[in-house]
Scaffold this motif. Structure first.
Motif, PDB file in Angstrom:
ATOM      1  N   LEU A  70       0.817  -1.215   0.000  1.00  0.00           N
ATOM      2  CA  LEU A  70       0.000   0.000   0.000  1.00  0.00           C
ATOM      3  C   LEU A  70       0.850   1.264   0.000  1.00  0.00           C
ATOM      4  O   LEU A  70       0.335   2.353  -0.185  1.00  0.00           O
ATOM      5  N   SER A  71       2.157   1.099   0.227  1.00  0.00           N
ATOM      6  CA  SER A  71       3.010   2.292   0.305  1.00  0.00           C
ATOM      7  C   SER A  71       3.730   2.573  -1.009  1.00  0.00           C
ATOM      8  O   SER A  71       4.424   3.572  -1.123  1.00  0.00           O
ATOM      9  N   LEU A  72       3.594   1.649  -1.948  1.00  0.00           N
ATOM     10  CA  LEU A  72       4.236   1.908  -3.235  1.00  0.00           C
ATOM     11  C   LEU A  72       3.355   2.889  -3.988  1.00  0.00           C
ATOM     12  O   LEU A  72       2.153   2.690  -4.101  1.00  0.00           O
ATOM     13  N   SER A  73       3.953   3.923  -4.500  1.00  0.00           N
ATOM     14  CA  SER A  73       3.164   4.971  -5.156  1.00  0.00           C
ATOM     15  C   SER A  73       2.785   4.522  -6.563  1.00  0.00           C
ATOM     16  O   SER A  73       2.990   3.375  -6.946  1.00  0.00           O
ATOM     17  N   GLU A  74       2.257   5.426  -7.337  1.00  0.00           N
ATOM     18  CA  GLU A  74       1.922   5.175  -8.753  1.00  0.00           C
ATOM     19  C   GLU A  74       3.149   4.645  -9.483  1.00  0.00           C
ATOM     20  O   GLU A  74       3.052   3.851 -10.405  1.00  0.00           O
ATOM     21  N   ASP A  75       4.339   5.093  -9.035  1.00  0.00           N
ATOM     22  CA  ASP A  75       5.573   4.682  -9.690  1.00  0.00           C
ATOM     23  C   ASP A  75       6.452   3.930  -8.675  1.00  0.00           C
ATOM     24  O   ASP A  75       7.293   4.521  -8.005  1.00  0.00           O
ATOM     25  N   PRO A  76       6.246   2.586  -8.547  1.00  0.00           N
ATOM     26  CA  PRO A  76       6.986   1.813  -7.538  1.00  0.00           C
ATOM     27  C   PRO A  76       8.501   1.931  -7.690  1.00  0.00           C
ATOM     28  O   PRO A  76       9.226   1.958  -6.699  1.00  0.00           O
ATOM     29  N   THR A  77       8.967   2.034  -8.944  1.00  0.00           N
ATOM     30  CA  THR A  77      10.411   2.133  -9.166  1.00  0.00           C
ATOM     31  C   THR A  77      10.966   3.363  -8.454  1.00  0.00           C
ATOM     32  O   THR A  77      11.971   3.280  -7.730  1.00  0.00           O
ATOM     33  N   TYR A 237       2.708  -8.209 -18.550  1.00  0.00           N
ATOM     34  CA  TYR A 237       2.113  -9.057 -17.507  1.00  0.00           C
ATOM     35  C   TYR A 237       3.117  -9.564 -16.480  1.00  0.00           C
ATOM     36  O   TYR A 237       2.738 -10.095 -15.451  1.00  0.00           O
ATOM     37  N   ILE A 238       4.410  -9.407 -16.778  1.00  0.00           N
ATOM     38  CA  ILE A 238       5.406  -9.876 -15.811  1.00  0.00           C
ATOM     39  C   ILE A 238       5.501  -8.936 -14.601  1.00  0.00           C
ATOM     40  O   ILE A 238       5.979  -9.305 -13.546  1.00  0.00           O
ATOM     41  N   SER A 239       5.000  -7.700 -14.730  1.00  0.00           N
ATOM     42  CA  SER A 239       5.209  -6.767 -13.619  1.00  0.00           C
ATOM     43  C   SER A 239       4.354  -7.190 -12.412  1.00  0.00           C
ATOM     44  O   SER A 239       3.261  -7.733 -12.571  1.00  0.00           O
ATOM     45  N   THR A 384      15.890  -1.097 -17.787  1.00  0.00           N
ATOM     46  CA  THR A 384      14.989  -1.773 -16.854  1.00  0.00           C
ATOM     47  C   THR A 384      15.501  -1.423 -15.460  1.00  0.00           C
ATOM     48  O   THR A 384      16.703  -1.210 -15.279  1.00  0.00           O
ATOM     49  N   ASN A 385      14.618  -1.346 -14.476  1.00  0.00           N
ATOM     50  CA  ASN A 385      15.151  -1.045 -13.154  1.00  0.00           C
ATOM     51  C   ASN A 385      15.451  -2.316 -12.363  1.00  0.00           C
ATOM     52  O   ASN A 385      16.541  -2.493 -11.854  1.00  0.00           O
ATOM     53  N   SER A 507       7.558   3.824 -16.296  1.00  0.00           N
ATOM     54  CA  SER A 507       7.626   2.356 -16.206  1.00  0.00           C
ATOM     55  C   SER A 507       6.624   1.731 -17.156  1.00  0.00           C
ATOM     56  O   SER A 507       5.463   2.119 -17.192  1.00  0.00           O
ATOM     57  N   ARG A 508       7.111   0.768 -17.952  1.00  0.00           N
ATOM     58  CA  ARG A 508       6.191  -0.023 -18.787  1.00  0.00           C
ATOM     59  C   ARG A 508       6.539  -1.483 -18.508  1.00  0.00           C
ATOM     60  O   ARG A 508       7.502  -2.010 -19.027  1.00  0.00           O
ATOM     61  N   GLY A 509       5.748  -2.111 -17.620  1.00  0.00           N
ATOM     62  CA  GLY A 509       6.096  -3.465 -17.187  1.00  0.00           C
ATOM     63  C   GLY A 509       7.474  -3.421 -16.552  1.00  0.00           C
ATOM     64  O   GLY A 509       7.726  -2.636 -15.650  1.00  0.00           O
ATOM     65  N   LEU A 510       8.386  -4.249 -17.090  1.00  0.00           N
ATOM     66  CA  LEU A 510       9.748  -4.276 -16.542  1.00  0.00           C
ATOM     67  C   LEU A 510      10.606  -3.127 -17.038  1.00  0.00           C
ATOM     68  O   LEU A 510      11.644  -2.843 -16.479  1.00  0.00           O
TER      69      LEU A 510
END
Ligand code: HEM
Length: 537
Positions: A70-77, A237-239, A384-385, A507-510
């Motif tokens: 729940l703490s990961l924002s719109e952009d987890p990376t 779908y891998i994300s 990729t991150n 971010s787009r998937g990975l």
């Protein structure tokens, strides 16, 4: 608390209109799971607080049951990278029932993935990629590191060896030239061009030609569209947010009926139609291609036709997609840093004056500035991150830390490339930092950790098998585009040019893509290449 990352997956699953009945059922299930989870957490507690080991920092805002989800924002990376900056180069996140360790220190990563390779070379049990797409044990990228994986990997390594790739250098150069011409045509026609679909034409055409001997000429080719659709599906779908059921088993029913599951099933269906035909035609046809080599080895390695199909599907997707992302960054960086572009052009022109042709990859020793620019591009903006996350199959003790079995471990490539102990002024684009580096990217990525400059291709046993091919493609795009054209970011109406690079990545998937941009391709006049062409005529 920003729950957008988590909520997005619900929204996409269209589970908004929950009836009262379902809500009550769900609430009871939740209460049960919370107790159950708490009890398990209590039992497992010691694993993460073992006496005699350093505590791995846990970022704040860890919620009961959901952990950090729940703490990961719109952009987890961006959020994870922010935590790494604040709490240090190793983090422990809980994602529902899963434990994740994220690393930003190359030395720690090397200890985990290279020194402890036998314990850290599994793949995350992601329901879409591990279970549905790889069927638990097929192919290369998403399976565990068992005997079958070892055999597939040996074949892939021999297919993608520098010697084999060298045989396709003419093909790679001519596909790149065609794509550069198409980019220039579109730029002239429309004023500027968005390069993404064109660079995909380049990378996927190179994969189709080298793997299967198939030629595609345009972006609209149906075969090209099919393979891009398969690769896009895998990357999407891998994300992790696509796979809520693996984090919160009591919500796995959502995944079963979700739009994403249907999407992944369609990707697998399409793969099962397109790939077997491609493999069979290539294996039995007349054209020299890499599948022929794999087919000849399959019996010796105890693999069957299905294994080959899964492997080729992995190579096609892994080969086409991330390389296209690296080309979009390359073109953007060259366009935005005009002084760098100019120096690259000088170096190309000097080579052409001496040799009467553009430099090929085998001439890379003679173009030191270009070598440095390409290495700095890869460092400066990671394609990729988190790469493809690993799964720890046995407890690991390293540099005073304890990482229990069943943990998902990943590195942040961005954080590593920006790690202050590694680079000075890491947030600046400075190609000169790499002048004098002569190692190929494959050698650089496999070097001892103290001698490495790049981390984006991963680590140890499961390091990317396509590094050499990527370097050849990136080199050719740089030389063959700037040998004939200058590239520019179009000016805005107010006379200024957008600073797209500073906006960071999307971010787009990975993958980590640049923000949308277009480029102008402008024919260079009176170059040594023109002079040689006139002389020949
Ligand atoms: C810029 C382009 C590319 C990037 C950034 C990239 C990055 C990566 C990363 C991070 C991994 C995971 C490594 C690990 O777990 O330590 C990986 C695995 C892999 N890559 Fe690449 N890759 C690229 C291009 C390619 C190409 C061109 C191919 C093949 C033609 C390829 C084939 C693979 C395969 C098959 C794996 C799975 C290996 C295994 O699990 O044993 N990649 N790549």
């Amino acid at each position: 608390m920003d729950r957008s990352w988590f909520m997005n997956s619900f929204r996409e699953n269209a589970m908004i209109s929950v009836t009262g009945f379902i809500a009550v059922g769900l609430a009871s299930k939740l209460v049960y799971e919370v107790f159950n989870w708490n009890y398990k957490a209590f039992l497992n507690k010691d694993e993460w607080n073992k006496k005699g080991f350093k505590k791995i920092p846990v970022p704040p805002k860890k919620y009961l049951y959901f952990g950090h989800m729940l703490s990961l924002s719109e952009d987890p990376t961006a959020q994870v990278n922010q935590w790494l900056k604040t709490y240090g180069p190793i983090l422990h996140l809980t994602m529902g029932v899963q434990h994740w360790v994220v690393i930003a220190d190359p030395l720690l990563a090397s200890e985990i993935f290279v020194r402890n390779a036998s314990k850290s070379s599994g793949r995350q049990r992601h329901i879409f990629t591990h279970t549905i797409y790889a069927d638990g044990a097929k192919g290369l990228s998403f399976t565990d590191s068992g005997k079958k994986w070892q055999k597939s990997r040996k074949i892939a390594q021999s297919m993608l060896s520098p010697e084999r790739i060298e045989k396709f250098s003419g093909v790679i150069e001519s596909i790149t030239d065609n794509v550069v011409d198409e980019l220039a045509k579109a730029s002239n026609r429309d004023g500027s061009v968005c390069p993404l679909s064109f660079v995909k034409l380049s990378t996927f055409s190179i994969m189709l030609k080298s793997l299967f001997g198939k030629t595609v000429d345009s972006i609209d080719d149906p075969l090209l569209q099919d393979v891009i659709c398969i690769a896009d599906g895998i990357v999407k779908y891998i994300s992790p947010e696509q796979d809520i059921g693996s984090f919160i088993p009591s919500f796995s029913w959502i995944t079963k009926f979700s739009k994403q599951r249907k999407g992944m099933a369609n990707v697998v269906k399409l793969r099962n139609v397109v790939l077997p035909k491609l493999v069979s035609e290539a294996a039995h046809g007349e054209v020299d291609c890499l599948v022929k080599q794999a087919y000849a080895l399959k019996e010796e390695y105890g693999l069957d036709d299905d294994d080959l199909v899964s492997m080729m599907s992995d190579l096609l997707a892994a080969g086409g997609d991330p390389t296209s992302v690296s080309l979009t960054w390359l073109l953007l960086i060259l366009a935005q840093y005009k002084d760098v572009q100019q120096r690259v052009c000088y170096e190309i022109d000097a080579f052409v004056e001496q040799n009467g042709r553009l430099p090929s990859f085998s001439d890379r020793e003679n173009v030191p500035y270009i070598r440095a620019v390409l290495l700095e591009c890869i460092r400066f903006r990671s394609i990729t991150n988190f790469g493809i996350p690993r799964f720890v199959t046995e407890d690991i003790e390293c540099l005073g830390y304890f990482i229990p079995k069943n943990t998902v471990v990943m590195t942040s490539m961005h954080a590593m490339h920006m790690y202050p102990n590694n680079q000075t002024d890491a947030d600046q684009f400075i190609p000169e930092r790499f002048l004098g580096r002569t190692k190929t990217w494959a050698a650089n990525s496999r070097a001892n950790v103290q001698e490495r400059d790049m981390y984006v291709f991963g680590w140890g046993r499961r390091i990317c098998v396509g590094i050499h091919l990527v370097e050849v493609e990136v080199f050719n795009m740089c030389v063959r585009a700037l040998g004939r054209y200058n590239i520019e970011i179009p000016m805005r109406q107010d006379g200024l040019v957008d600073d797209i690079i500073s906006k960071g990545s999307v971010s787009r998937g990975l993958n980590c893509m640049p923000h949308d941009y277009t480029l102008k391709f402008i024919k260079r006049c009176n170059t040594p290449l023109d002079a040689h062409a006139t002389k020949k005529d």
